[in-house]
Motif scaffolding. Structure first.
Motif, PDB file in Angstrom:
ATOM      1  N   LEU A 116       1.933   7.202  -6.614  1.00 28.77           N
ATOM      2  CA  LEU A 116       0.984   8.246  -6.957  1.00 28.77           C
ATOM      3  C   LEU A 116       1.439   9.606  -6.437  1.00 28.77           C
ATOM      4  O   LEU A 116       1.235  10.635  -7.094  1.00 28.77           O
ATOM      5  CB  LEU A 116      -0.398   7.888  -6.419  1.00 28.77           C
ATOM      6  N   THR A 165      -2.750   2.464   3.598  1.00 31.67           N
ATOM      7  CA  THR A 165      -2.064   3.640   3.049  1.00 31.67           C
ATOM      8  C   THR A 165      -1.891   4.746   4.076  1.00 31.67           C
ATOM      9  O   THR A 165      -1.214   5.740   3.797  1.00 31.67           O
ATOM     10  CB  THR A 165      -2.866   4.238   1.881  1.00 31.67           C
ATOM     11  N   SER A 185      -3.431  11.932  -3.949  1.00 30.89           N
ATOM     12  CA  SER A 185      -2.724  10.653  -3.947  1.00 30.89           C
ATOM     13  C   SER A 185      -3.207   9.753  -2.811  1.00 30.89           C
ATOM     14  O   SER A 185      -3.455   8.562  -3.000  1.00 30.89           O
ATOM     15  CB  SER A 185      -1.217  10.889  -3.820  1.00 30.89           C
ATOM     16  N   LYS A 186      -3.349  10.349  -1.629  1.00 30.41           N
ATOM     17  CA  LYS A 186      -3.808   9.568  -0.476  1.00 30.41           C
ATOM     18  C   LYS A 186      -5.223   9.050  -0.698  1.00 30.41           C
ATOM     19  O   LYS A 186      -5.516   7.881  -0.431  1.00 30.41           O
ATOM     20  CB  LYS A 186      -3.744  10.423   0.789  1.00 30.41           C
ATOM     21  N   ALA A 231       0.832  -1.205   0.000  1.00 27.53           N
ATOM     22  CA  ALA A 231       0.000   0.000   0.000  1.00 27.53           C
ATOM     23  C   ALA A 231       0.865   1.252   0.000  1.00 27.53           C
ATOM     24  O   ALA A 231       0.555   2.237  -0.681  1.00 27.53           O
ATOM     25  CB  ALA A 231      -0.928  -0.006   1.215  1.00 27.53           C
ATOM     26  N   LEU A 267       2.188   1.900  -3.490  1.00 30.27           N
ATOM     27  CA  LEU A 267       1.175   2.490  -4.363  1.00 30.27           C
ATOM     28  C   LEU A 267       1.034   3.977  -4.076  1.00 30.27           C
ATOM     29  O   LEU A 267       1.033   4.804  -4.993  1.00 30.27           O
ATOM     30  CB  LEU A 267      -0.167   1.793  -4.156  1.00 30.27           C
ATOM     31  N   ARG A 268       0.912   4.319  -2.792  1.00 35.71           N
ATOM     32  CA  ARG A 268       0.743   5.733  -2.444  1.00 35.71           C
ATOM     33  C   ARG A 268       1.956   6.548  -2.869  1.00 35.71           C
ATOM     34  O   ARG A 268       1.814   7.658  -3.399  1.00 35.71           O
ATOM     35  CB  ARG A 268       0.496   5.879  -0.949  1.00 35.71           C
ATOM     36  N   SER A 272      -5.140   6.291  -3.567  1.00 34.52           N
ATOM     37  CA  SER A 272      -4.481   5.048  -3.140  1.00 34.52           C
ATOM     38  C   SER A 272      -5.300   4.341  -2.066  1.00 34.52           C
ATOM     39  O   SER A 272      -5.399   3.100  -2.058  1.00 34.52           O
ATOM     40  CB  SER A 272      -3.067   5.329  -2.631  1.00 34.52           C
ATOM     41  N   THR A 273      -5.920   5.092  -1.175  1.00 36.51           N
ATOM     42  CA  THR A 273      -6.762   4.489  -0.144  1.00 36.51           C
ATOM     43  C   THR A 273      -7.973   3.812  -0.765  1.00 36.51           C
ATOM     44  O   THR A 273      -8.360   2.703  -0.361  1.00 36.51           O
ATOM     45  CB  THR A 273      -7.211   5.548   0.877  1.00 36.51           C
TER      46      THR A 273
END
Length: 446
Positions: free
Chosen positions: A44, A217, A197-198, A37, A40-41, A201-202
């Motif tokens: 992004l 995340t 982004s948060k 996770a 990914l964050r 990604s969440t």
């Protein structure tokens, strides 16, 4: 360009190898910045914030008719292309193609806004704004559908629309010559990309928990990594941009320098929240003396054609790398070894200098390739430093360290408290910032 894009991956991957244990498995109970996770964050964080930086740069350069405008627009377009593999890894090739069609296409609207400003054509401006609004609606609907409602269209619209408004606000203030407001808006818009982004990604991790090994995340450790990503990458962007502005003797040079000083104040506040006021004071002394000031000296010496002074200023950056590497080694109690930290900082400074040198030589495509490489590199630094701090202070970054209902920052307090601390730090540094601006102005004007 493909050759250059391969280079972008090397610094980030390479940096993960300089910290012992950064790539190794962690026990379930131990907090870590290295999870699926978190990756990914961070990805992004990187691509979305870079999009914002390049969008503002491309618009202002195009408005000015700058020699590097075409290269800036190419870098902006390539950033959109580079998002496709990240989307494909989650939603497959079909989803990635649709994402690229919508997202890459909206960069064309920025060109329309620039032309409307140059022609002072309110009708063209209104038409371009309508195109932007259509993008906001279409892209938000895509995100809603792709995330199966985990990022609802209405929430996505609010976030994306605010982003577009912030880009336009920076541009409009620049066109009007209100450089102070332009740079204040730039910093707000930059930070907003990390909020997007948060949220995205969440939503993805919530949608596909097993794909991301049921990691989150928004743990304190991941928040720390993202915060360091933001501070480090903004520093690079402002340093590179500021040196260009100084070389071109642009009217907004002092105000970009102000933004860089404000970034330093935020960095100092973040260090204080982890290592206390004494550690923050040591950070500021090392960070400012043979680092920020040396960049201004390089610009001034380059304008004078004084190669000896250029090399002297560049030597100061090597001194900074040694001093800052030693600071990080001591602060993290060796979790980030001083030698490894020094090597990473030297690579960062090399990329700053390389970006500037290529720009002054008129090799604009290579300069933007170096800019993108240097920008990407900062996310490896955020990961490495974040890992060292979390390993050093696991209790501070345990998932239970912050109330679940409060936004987490990774700095031992709520987001609001952290922002308040940063605001006070920034306010308290106003006089120092203005003094630094006067010094830089005099150096350039001599």
């Amino acid at each position: 360009m493909k050759k250059n894009m391969k280079k972008l991956l090397v610094p980030v991957m390479g940096l993960t190898l300089i910290v012992p244990g950064i790539a190794s498995a962690n026990t379930e109970a131990a907090p870590t910045v290295n999870t699926s996770a978190a990756e990914l964050r961070s990805t992004l964080d990187h691509l979305l914030s870079e999009h914002y930086v390049l969008a503002v740069t491309a618009m202002t350069k195009s408005y000015d008719g700058a020699k590097d405008a075409e290269a800036a627009n190419k870098a902006l377009d390539q950033n959109a292309v580079d998002m496709t593999p990240a989307i494909a890894s989650v939603y497959g090739e079909e989803g990635a193609k649709e994402f690229e069609r919508i997202f890459r296409g909206h960069n064309d609207y920025t060109a329309d806004l620039v032309e409307a400003a140059k022609d002072e054509d309110p009708g063209a401006r209104a038409a371009a704004e309508d195109e932007v609004e259509q993008f906001v609606t279409e892209f938000s609907a895509f995100l809603d559908t792709a995330t199966e409602g985990n990022l609802p269209a209405e929430a996505a619209e609010d976030a994306v629309r605010l982003h577009e408004e912030q880009v336009l606000s920076v541009f409009d203030n620049y066109v009007e010559g209100d450089y102070e407001e332009a740079n204040m808006e730039f910093r707000k818009g930059y930070k907003h990309m990390y909020a997007i982004s948060k949220a995205l990604s969440t939503a993805i991790v919530t949608q596909m928990p097993e794909k991301f090994e049921n990691t989150k995340t928004d743990t304190p450790a991941v928040e720390l990594r993202s915060a360091l990503n933001s501070l480090a990458a903004e520093h690079f962007a402002l340093a590179a941009t500021g040196m260009q502005k100084g070389f071109d003797q642009k009217a907004d040079y002092d105000f970009v320098s102000w933004a860089e000083e404000a970034n330093t104040a935020d960095f100092k506040a973040a260090i204080a929240s982890i290592y206390g006021d004494e550690g923050a004071a040591q950070f500021e002394k090392v960070w400012q003396t043979d680092h920020i000031n040396a960049q201004a000296e390089i610009v001034a010496a380059t304008l004078k054609g004084d190669e000896e002074a250029v090399q002297s200023a560049k030597a100061k950056l090597d001194t900074f790398a040694n001093d800052f590497g030693a600071f990080l080694g001591t602060a993290t109690a060796g979790k980030l070894p001083a030698a490894d930290a020094t090597a990473a900082v030297k690579e960062h400074e090399k990329l700053v200098k390389q970006t500037f040198d290529q720009y002054t030589e008129g090799d604009y495509e290579e300069s933007y390739a170096s800019f993108r490489e240097g920008y990407a590199y900062m996310f490896g630094i955020g990961q490495a430093l974040g890992n060292a701090i979390v390993t050093q202070m696991p209790d501070k970054f345990a998932e239970t360290a912050m109330p679940a209902e409060m936004p987490k920052t990774g700095f031992g307090g709520t987001e609001d408290n952290n922002m308040i601390a940063m605001m006070w730090a920034a306010m308290g540094s106003v006089l120092a910032v203005m003094a630094a601006l006067l010094i830089r102005r005099k150096a350039i004007q001599k």
